[in-house]
Enzyme design. Structure first.
Site, PDB file in Angstrom:
ATOM      1  N   CYS A 255       0.879  -1.181   0.000  1.00 45.61           N
ATOM      2  CA  CYS A 255       0.000   0.000   0.000  1.00 45.61           C
ATOM      3  C   CYS A 255       0.911   1.224   0.000  1.00 45.61           C
ATOM      4  O   CYS A 255       2.134   1.108  -0.083  1.00 45.61           O
ATOM      5  CB  CYS A 255      -0.916  -0.022   1.218  1.00 45.61           C
ATOM      6  SG  CYS A 255      -0.034   0.267   2.741  1.00 45.61           S
TER       7      CYS A 255
ATOM      8  N   ASP B 233       0.837   4.601  13.845  1.00 44.84           N
ATOM      9  CA  ASP B 233      -0.429   5.128  13.320  1.00 44.84           C
ATOM     10  C   ASP B 233      -0.734   6.533  13.829  1.00 44.84           C
ATOM     11  O   ASP B 233      -1.705   7.142  13.392  1.00 44.84           O
ATOM     12  CB  ASP B 233      -1.592   4.195  13.681  1.00 44.84           C
ATOM     13  CG  ASP B 233      -1.518   2.894  12.920  1.00 44.84           C
ATOM     14  OD1 ASP B 233      -2.264   1.964  13.263  1.00 44.84           O
ATOM     15  OD2 ASP B 233      -0.681   2.795  12.001  1.00 44.84           O
TER      16      ASP B 233
HETATM   17  C1  EPZ Z   1      -1.188  -3.471  11.757  1.00 43.09           C
HETATM   18  O1  EPZ Z   1      -0.740  -3.710  10.439  1.00 43.09           O
HETATM   19  C2  EPZ Z   1      -2.246  -2.384  11.645  1.00 43.09           C
HETATM   20  N1  EPZ Z   1      -3.360  -2.868  10.833  1.00 43.09           N
HETATM   21  C3  EPZ Z   1      -1.630  -1.134  11.035  1.00 43.09           C
HETATM   22  O2  EPZ Z   1      -2.621  -0.116  11.031  1.00 43.09           O
HETATM   23  C4  EPZ Z   1      -0.470  -0.676  11.911  1.00 43.09           C
HETATM   24  O3  EPZ Z   1       0.147   0.449  11.321  1.00 43.09           O
HETATM   25  C5  EPZ Z   1       0.553  -1.819  12.059  1.00 43.09           C
HETATM   26  O4  EPZ Z   1      -0.112  -3.002  12.578  1.00 43.09           O
HETATM   27  C6  EPZ Z   1       1.690  -1.470  12.998  1.00 43.09           C
HETATM   28  O5  EPZ Z   1       1.189  -1.150  14.247  1.00 43.09           O
HETATM   29  C7  EPZ Z   1      -4.280  -3.691  11.405  1.00 43.09           C
HETATM   30  O6  EPZ Z   1      -4.185  -4.040  12.568  1.00 43.09           O
HETATM   31  C8  EPZ Z   1      -5.406  -4.139  10.513  1.00 43.09           C
HETATM   32  P1  EPZ Z   1       2.776  -5.372  11.176  1.00 43.09           P
HETATM   33  P2  EPZ Z   1       0.184  -5.006  10.144  1.00 43.09           P
HETATM   34  O7  EPZ Z   1       2.671  -6.750  10.637  1.00 43.09           O
HETATM   35  O8  EPZ Z   1      -0.171  -6.107  11.029  1.00 43.09           O
HETATM   36  C9  EPZ Z   1       6.773  -5.991   8.703  1.00 43.09           C
HETATM   37  C10 EPZ Z   1      -3.984   1.517  10.098  1.00 43.09           C
HETATM   38  O9  EPZ Z   1      -3.713   2.670   9.762  1.00 43.09           O
HETATM   39  N2  EPZ Z   1       6.251  -7.330   8.388  1.00 43.09           N
HETATM   40  O10 EPZ Z   1       2.769  -5.187  12.657  1.00 43.09           O
HETATM   41  O11 EPZ Z   1       0.156  -5.230   8.659  1.00 43.09           O
HETATM   42  C11 EPZ Z   1       5.950  -4.861   8.102  1.00 43.09           C
HETATM   43  O12 EPZ Z   1       6.361  -4.595   6.771  1.00 43.09           O
HETATM   44  C12 EPZ Z   1      -3.046   0.382   9.749  1.00 43.09           C
HETATM   45  O13 EPZ Z   1      -5.006   1.184  10.751  1.00 43.09           O
HETATM   46  C13 EPZ Z   1       7.060  -8.214   7.680  1.00 43.09           C
HETATM   47  O14 EPZ Z   1       8.180  -7.876   7.298  1.00 43.09           O
HETATM   48  O15 EPZ Z   1       1.628  -4.468  10.548  1.00 43.09           O
HETATM   49  C14 EPZ Z   1       6.238  -3.714   9.047  1.00 43.09           C
HETATM   50  O16 EPZ Z   1       7.467  -3.135   8.677  1.00 43.09           O
HETATM   51  C15 EPZ Z   1      -1.913   0.865   8.889  1.00 43.09           C
HETATM   52  N3  EPZ Z   1       6.585  -9.466   7.422  1.00 43.09           N
HETATM   53  C16 EPZ Z   1       6.402  -4.401  10.414  1.00 43.09           C
HETATM   54  O17 EPZ Z   1       6.645  -5.797  10.105  1.00 43.09           O
HETATM   55  C17 EPZ Z   1       5.344  -9.885   7.850  1.00 43.09           C
HETATM   56  O18 EPZ Z   1       4.981 -11.051   7.596  1.00 43.09           O
HETATM   57  C18 EPZ Z   1       5.187  -4.318  11.315  1.00 43.09           C
HETATM   58  O19 EPZ Z   1       4.069  -4.680  10.533  1.00 43.09           O
HETATM   59  C19 EPZ Z   1       4.540  -8.963   8.552  1.00 43.09           C
HETATM   60  C20 EPZ Z   1       5.014  -7.703   8.824  1.00 43.09           C
END
Ligand code: EPZ
Length: 417
Positions: free
Chosen positions: A116, A304
């Site tokens: 995204c 966020d």
């Molecule tokens: C959750 O996303 C939230 N979404 C996001 O909110 C929030 O910004 C994010 O957590 C961090 O707090 C929901 O809960 C639906 P992550 P998520 O997996 O789970 C990397 C909003 O505005 N990663 O905790 O997708 C990733 O790229 C949204 O409401 C991997 O590398 O975030 C990031 O750098 C935006 N491999 C970090 O980990 C994976 O398999 C944290 O991402 C998964 C993640």
């Protein structure tokens, strides 16, 4: 497409009530796949993303009943295990159906969620976690296909804390054979809310909210009632808006303990934050002090809230540094703030240096993602003159009637078709 028109300069005052949390509701609604029965949700926010996951579950065969603030999902009629691209592309969090589908049906085909605006958003930890539980994973033509006769409990170590990764695998492990231990698990309040609900359904989970979560698999889960926790990011958004406009706002129906990382930083800027059991009050009468932040997994400063806090810093006294350590491209809002007269420079992709200016000027700007759109609304509220924000559908994904809530606090803000 709708736009938001704001005439800035009015300090916010009055009371606002927080809606249910989008990022708690999404995994909780996905967990209905695990149950051969009904889940009844209350305090459900009226958001595009909630509609998206409901439509996805209905496409899988679940039957849903919607009423204001409520949603009933009956997972007993689910007969399809494929989450199609056209539905998944609308919302990345659709990946949350993968774990439950494999756990209950032994088979799932889910379109790979694309990236995204804020980053590539890989799901590798979701997939390696499911493989650790015995699933075979194939990536084919943009789809994830996962299969397992029955998932087997195991140890899973996350390279970095992942919120939906922790949620996906916690849900999958509830029906696995044996015990699963998630290490370096995410600790967000939404994880605790999901674990509490799963326990009410009969799951055996300990440690949610810590970095080590243990799940002892059971044969099946049962129906229950689930009240969605308040949205800590909506809470933080109104807190920053109150401070930025020099207002005095009582934020009701929130959980101050869930937004502690922001409260301490807001106090450091000179804002006065009084916390109560399920409400908090923010007022600011003195100049804004500049404060550095680094975004971190919970309980650190939430990524966020980074965009909203940057807007506050654009009119602070002095300079501040914002280090975005979670996502690789989460400064898109800075370009729009620059057009409003802010003084921001980005180095190395994830460090922003902000020099405070006297005031921002209203302008025509464009939202790029959910939280960036909130930061631009706050910018419009403090800017001199009129601001028109386009692509506000980004905001409608995660904020319920935000312009109505701000206008009830005295803001000169309206939606134009
Ligand atoms: C959750 O996303 C939230 N979404 C996001 O909110 C929030 O910004 C994010 O957590 C961090 O707090 C929901 O809960 C639906 P992550 P998520 O997996 O789970 C990397 C909003 O505005 N990663 O905790 O997708 C990733 O790229 C949204 O409401 C991997 O590398 O975030 C990031 O750098 C935006 N491999 C970090 O980990 C994976 O398999 C944290 O991402 C998964 C993640």
């Amino acid at each position: 497409m709708d736009k938001i028109k704001i005439v800035g300069g009015t300090p916010l005052s009055g009371e606002v009530t927080i809606s249910g949390a989008k990022n708690a509701a999404l995994p909780l609604i996905a967990s209905s796949i695990l149950v051969n029965g009904k889940l009844n949700f209350t305090n459900v926010p009226n958001l595009m993303d909630i509609n998206s996951i409901r439509l996805l579950l209905e496409d899988l065969g679940a039957s849903c009943k919607v009423s204001p603030g409520c949603l009933e999902v009956d997972g007993s009629s689910i007969h399809k295990i494929e989450a199609e691209y056209d539905l998944v592309r609308k919302m990345r969090a659709s990946i949350l159906v993968l774990g439950p589908l494999v756990a209950r049906f032994g088979h799932a085909k889910v379109s790979l969620p694309g990236g995204c605006a804020i980053g590539a958003r890989p799901v590798n930890m979701h997939l390696t976690g499911l493989e650790a539980l015995g699933a075979t994973i194939n990536l084919d033509h943009g789809y994830i296909e996962a299969k397992a006769d029955r998932l087997i409990g195991n140890e899973i170590y996350f390279d970095i804390p992942t919120v939906t990764g922790t949620e996906n695998l916690m849900m999958a492990a509830t029906l696995a054979k044996g015990t699963t231990v998630l290490r370096n698990a995410a600790r967000e309040p939404e994880i605790i809310a999901l674990a509490d609900a799963l326990i009410n359904m009969g799951a055996k989970i300990t440690g949610a909210g810590t970095t080590i979560i243990a799940i002892e698999g059971v044969q099946s889960l049962n129906s229950c009632e689930i009240d969605i926790i308040p949205d800590r990011i909506e809470t933080g958004t109104f807190m920053v808006a109150a401070a930025a406009t020099g207002g005095d706002v009582l934020i009701k129906g929130c959980m101050p303990d869930h937004i502690g990382g922001l409260i301490s930083k807001l106090k450091a800027t000179g804002a006065i934050v009084d916390t109560f059991e399920d409400s908090l009050r923010v007022k600011r009468k003195t100049p804004i002090k500049s404060v550095d932040i680094k975004t971190l997994p919970y309980p650190g400063f939430p990524t966020d809230m980074q965009a909203q806090f940057m807007t506050l810093m654009t009119i602070a006294d002095g300079s501040s540094i914002i280090h975005e350590s979670i996502f690789e491209n989460r400064f898109i809002h800075a370009n729009e703030l620059l057009r409003m007269g802010a003084d921001i420079s980005i180095s190395g992709g994830n460090i922003a240096s902000i020099r405070g200016v006297d005031k921002l000027q209203g302008a025509e700007i464009m939202a790029s993602d959910l939280r960036a759109s909130a930061s631009l609304v706050i910018a419009g509220l403090i800017a001199e003159g009129t601001t028109v924000i386009s692509r506000v559908y980004h905001m409608d994904r995660g904020y319920e009637a935000i312009e109505k809530k701000f206008s009830s606090l005295g803001a000169n803000i309206k939606r134009i078709k």
